[in-house]
Design a protein around this motif. Structure first.
Motif, short mmCIF file in Angstrom:
data_model
loop_
_atom_site.label_atom_id
_atom_site.label_comp_id
_atom_site.label_asym_id
_atom_site.label_seq_id
_atom_site.Cartn_x
_atom_site.Cartn_y
_atom_site.Cartn_z
N HIS A 94 0.80 -1.22 0.00
CA HIS A 94 0.00 0.00 0.00
C HIS A 94 0.84 1.28 0.00
O HIS A 94 0.30 2.36 -0.28
N ARG A 186 -6.25 4.99 7.73
CA ARG A 186 -6.14 4.70 6.30
C ARG A 186 -5.02 5.47 5.62
O ARG A 186 -4.44 4.99 4.64
N SER A 202 -11.08 5.82 9.23
CA SER A 202 -12.48 5.50 8.95
C SER A 202 -13.40 5.89 10.09
O SER A 202 -14.62 5.72 9.98
N ASP A 227 -15.43 5.66 2.07
CA ASP A 227 -14.20 5.57 1.27
C ASP A 227 -13.22 6.71 1.52
O ASP A 227 -12.79 7.38 0.58
N VAL A 229 -9.95 7.09 1.67
CA VAL A 229 -8.84 6.19 1.35
C VAL A 229 -7.55 6.91 0.96
O VAL A 229 -6.52 6.25 0.79
N ARG A 273 -9.70 8.20 -5.38
CA ARG A 273 -8.82 7.11 -4.94
C ARG A 273 -7.38 7.56 -4.73
O ARG A 273 -6.58 6.84 -4.12
#
Length: 365
Positions: A94, A186, A202, A227, A229, A273
């Motif tokens: 990630h 996140r 979150s 989301d 993120v 995103r």
């Protein structure tokens, strides 16, 4: 070995010699002359979804994938495997970080709860950071021998790398653990100028931390509920951009009312995103593959351009095809990374829907 795709890059130094004002002007002009997908990778079909990337020079970029592979792409391309025991978990790589002196690279490990340290020249393993109990989503070098990390286990950890590297592969444990969030952490970004870092969780909060004391100095509530993120920090203005399912939240943590604006996502139902700042220009990538550029130097963010990522090869499962026709599956822009010359942008990602495998990667310049 992957065949050569990135070639003919202009050589440059890590720190451009142009004056600050001129270099900033050129940086702000970058979106106006970017040629989308000038170099597109067509030989990455064995990888699944690029989650993270970092330029090591103007000719070399490192990226990590959902199927837990780390690859370095130069004139000759070479896959790198992190130095830990294999796992069946498919969280992926990630995040990728490079220390301020550009001697070490930190990536996710084969164990998704760990961080692997590699030598930036040889890419040989140096150490493994073990201590998180769940997926590691983000980490940053605070300085040469200090790393902070954020995880799905709801914690932020501090790691010290003081010992000599002339030892066999070592295991390093965290020296500080903070559990200030109530849900998975996140995103994590740093502002070295202000000696602060920021985490997004979150639990619908963005926390501002003092990087010297590791204490939370402010908590900003976020109204978007889906989301959360990605986030980015503008090193010149200290603005924070947080991507969500409905758009991009812009915040200034220095003022009493920190949320100053919101940019609605153009892709219906896809969400933001990825995000990156570049000399007062905010770049965002959506789950539908739309890359947008916004000028933030004025009261209201002004969109300069937007480009759609083209399709790449997608491999579906039989079950996935029952719910999503393959022609309706776009390539999500999951990572945006400007190169040191400020003239190229790496865009990486893949299909967002469950059950579809694929890899999108291109350099815009």
């Amino acid at each position: 070995m992957i065949h050569n795709t990135l070639i003919d890059f202009q050589t440059c130094k890590r720190k451009p010699s142009l004056g600050g004002n001129l270099h900033g002007w050129l940086g702000r002009k970058t979106p106006t002359f970017l040629q989308p997908e000038r170099y597109k990778f067509h030989t990455l079909t064995r990888f699944d979804k690029i989650f993270a990337a970092r330029w090591l020079s103007c000719k070399t970029i490192l990226f990590g994938t959902k199927d837990n592979k780390v690859c370095i792409v130069t004139d000759v391309q070479l896959p790198i495997v992190p130095p830990l025991a294999q796992t069946t978990d498919t969280c992926g790589i990630h995040y990728i970080a490079v220390d301020p002196y550009e001697t070490m690279v930190a990536t996710g490990g084969d164990n998704v709860c760990d961080i692997a340290l590699l030598d930036v020249t040889s890419f040989k393993p140096i150490a493994v950071l073990q201590g998180h109990r769940d997926w590691v989503f983000a980490f940053q070098f605070l300085d040469f021998d200090t790393i902070i990390s954020a995880s799905r286990d709801c914690t932020v950890k501090l790691w010290k790398l003081r010992n000599s590297w002339d030892l066999p592969l070592r295991t390093i444990n965290p020296v500080t653990t903070k559990a200030e969030h109530n849900d998975k952490v996140r995103c994590l970004e740093i502002d070295r100028v202000q000696s602060k870092f920021f985490t997004v969780s979150s639990d619908l909060s963005c926390k501002v931390w003092d990087s010297l004391s590791m204490n939370v100095i402010r908590t900003i509530s976020l109204t978007d509920t889906s989301d959360l993120v990605c986030c980015a920090v503008d090193k010149t203005s200290s603005l924070i951009a947080v991507g969500s399912g409905s758009g991009t939240i812009l915040m200034d943590p220095r003022v009493s009312t920190p949320v100053i604006s919101k940019i609605r996502v153009q892709d219906s139902n896809w969400g933001i995103r990825s995000a990156a700042f570049h000399y007062g220009i905010l770049t965002t990538g959506t789950g539908g593959g739309l890359v947008g550029f916004y000028d933030l130097r004025f009261l209201n963010p002004t969109q300069l351009h937007s480009y759609q990522c083209s399709r790449s090869q997608i491999i579906p499962s039989d079950l996935a095809l029952l719910h999503h026709p393959i022609n309706d599956v776009p390539q999500a822009a999951m990572v945006l990374e400007y190169d040191p010359s400020d003239t190229k942008l790496f865009v990486g990602g893949g299909p967002l829907q469950i059950g579809f495998c694929g890899c999108y990667a291109s350099v815009w310049g």
